[in-house]
Design a protein around this motif. Structure first.
Motif, short mmCIF file in Angstrom:
data_model
loop_
_atom_site.label_atom_id
_atom_site.label_comp_id
_atom_site.label_asym_id
_atom_site.label_seq_id
_atom_site.Cartn_x
_atom_site.Cartn_y
_atom_site.Cartn_z
N LYS A 2 0.85 -1.19 0.00
CA LYS A 2 0.00 0.00 0.00
C LYS A 2 0.89 1.24 0.00
O LYS A 2 1.88 1.31 0.73
CB LYS A 2 -0.92 0.00 1.22
N ARG B 13 1.18 5.41 0.38
CA ARG B 13 0.57 6.63 0.95
C ARG B 13 1.43 7.83 0.59
O ARG B 13 2.67 7.79 0.73
CB ARG B 13 0.45 6.52 2.47
N THR C 162 5.22 6.91 1.58
CA THR C 162 5.36 5.81 2.54
C THR C 162 4.90 4.51 1.88
O THR C 162 3.81 4.45 1.30
CB THR C 162 4.53 6.04 3.81
N ASN D 30 4.00 0.69 2.61
CA ASN D 30 3.68 -0.33 3.62
C ASN D 30 3.58 -1.69 2.95
O ASN D 30 2.74 -1.89 2.05
CB ASN D 30 2.36 0.01 4.31
N HIS E 16 3.01 -5.72 3.66
CA HIS E 16 2.58 -6.73 4.63
C HIS E 16 2.79 -8.11 4.02
O HIS E 16 2.30 -8.40 2.91
CB HIS E 16 1.11 -6.55 5.01
N GLU F 107 10.97 -9.58 9.22
CA GLU F 107 10.81 -8.13 9.19
C GLU F 107 12.15 -7.41 9.17
O GLU F 107 12.35 -6.46 8.39
CB GLU F 107 9.98 -7.67 10.39
N LYS G 139 10.00 5.90 2.45
CA LYS G 139 9.83 5.34 3.80
C LYS G 139 9.17 3.97 3.69
O LYS G 139 8.06 3.84 3.16
CB LYS G 139 8.95 6.26 4.65
N ASN H 106 7.75 0.52 5.59
CA ASN H 106 7.30 -0.19 6.78
C ASN H 106 6.97 -1.62 6.36
O ASN H 106 6.12 -1.83 5.49
CB ASN H 106 6.05 0.47 7.39
N THR I 63 5.80 -5.41 7.67
CA THR I 63 5.26 -6.26 8.74
C THR I 63 5.07 -7.67 8.19
O THR I 63 4.77 -7.85 7.01
CB THR I 63 3.92 -5.72 9.27
#
Length: 378
Positions: free
Chosen positions: A263, A265, A277, A279, A281, A315, A361, A363, A365
């Motif tokens: 995703k 952003r 950003t 993301n 997963h 991770e 950036k 992230n 998970t």
């Protein structure tokens, strides 16, 4: 009327004869064909002239069993080399059965698109031809014979097929390389192999910036790269985690399913990469086939602890891998495609995406679950 009909008959006969003669020009006798199975491309040894190629081809023979013809020449292009090969032997060299193209490391670092392009343009060459980088000389590797294996070309094909089936390497052929090279939102990848004393070995994954080789994903990190690169379902994978409690933990999972969701952003107005950003997963499911460590997987609590440790490992290591790719301004994960799809094409063209990659950036998970511990139960 009778005269006109009489004239038509010779004309028809002449037309039929002409067609038959035209067809004879394209006649190809299989016994006189040299079917190129594998081609290796390098810069010539010790030469600074990068306009020339050292080309080696492997042609399988039916008799004796697993025999082959290996030819090498220096030419301006792969196509010119094919003509020169045809002059060197009693067979006409054809490429319709090509399965693999090998690029030496020096050539890969200089860029391989013009060589990929000439292969793609040839209608006799299929789009599923494997694209492989050799850590060293591609010509030397193809010329070598491994006694315990069939011809080297077939050996390479089998090695690539096996490793791809175990998700050690991503799919890389003429179609996928061309598709990703021409797409401004993703970079191509290819497997790397190297020559050993007794056998060939997978040596990681080559990451390209456009068509230029930039960095290698080590074999130990190939599985982590594939978690990020694609969704897959496979038979078995091995996860070697760091030392804990004085012992390295090693887990072999079977019936593994990995799914990634990305995703993006960002604000309406993007000034630089820091405004974006990403993301990611990762959802990983599998059954424990083998475990080496101090946890007792008969206990539910220890199973949960192992899941926790695998989650932390995935991770941490995937984020480190992404940061390495960012430093080299590489985008093999296709993040640019996602960003491009989140805005108008006019907005996308205003971005200097290659330079922005380093500031994104990330992230990451991971959701790791053990579905079963198999026959470990007592």
């Amino acid at each position: 009327m009778r005269m006109m009909r009489a004239c038509r008959l010779p004309l028809l006969a002449l037309t039929a004869a002409a067609l038959l003669l035209a067809g004879c020009r394209d006649e190809k006798i299989i016994e006189r064909m040299g079917f190129t199975r594998t081609v290796a491309l390098d810069f010539p040894d010790g030469e600074e002239d990068k306009t020339k190629l050292k080309v080696t081809i492997s042609i399988p023979k039916s008799e004796p069993l697993n025999a082959r013809i290996v030819l090498t020449t220096i030419a301006q292009s792969n196509k010119e080399a094919r003509i020169m090969f045809s002059r060197q032997n009693n067979r006409q060299i054809v490429s319709g059965q090509m399965r693999t193209v090998l690029f030496g490391m020096k050539l890969a670092k200089d860029g391989i698109w013009k060589n990929i392009d000439t292969l793609v343009r040839d209608p006799s060459i299929g789009s599923k031809v494997n694209v492989v980088v050799v850590n060293g000389s591609a010509n030397a590797l193809l010329q070598r014979t491994y006694k315990q294996f069939p011809s080297t070309g077939e050996y390479i094909e089998d090695l690539i097929r096996t490793e791809r089936g175990s998700t050690e390497i991503p799919l890389s052929n003429l179609h996928t390389f061309t598709r990703d090279y021409l797409d401004d939102g993703i970079d191509p990848v290819a497997p790397i192999i190297k020559e050993g004393k007794e056998a060939l070995a997978l040596d990681g994954i080559a990451l390209f910036r456009n068509d230029v080789y930039i960095m290698r994903v080590e074999p130990q990190k190939s599985l982590l790269f594939n978690f990020l690169h694609k969704n897959f379902v496979t038979g078995e994978v091995v996860m070697a985690m760091p030392v804990q409690e004085g012992e390295q933990q090693r887990v072999m999972l079977s019936f593994v399913a990995s799914n990634r969701k990305i995703k993006i952003r960002h604000p309406k107005t993007i000034r630089d990469g820091k405004d974006i950003t990403v993301n990611i997963h990762l959802k990983i499911r599998g059954e424990v086939l083998e475990y080496r460590g101090k946890l007792n997987l008969q206990k539910s609590r220890d199973q949960q602890e192992l899941e926790k440790r695998m989650k932390a490992y995935v991770e941490k290591e995937t984020l480190l891998l992404v940061e390495k790719m960012q430093k080299q301004r590489l985008d093999p994960l296709g993040i640019g495609q996602r960003v491009r799809n989140s805005m108008s094409y006019a907005q996308w063209k205003k971005l200097d995406w290659r330079e922005m990659i380093a500031d994104l950036k990330f992230n990451i998970t991971a959701d790791v679950k053990i579905k079963d511990i198999g026959k470990l139960q007592t």
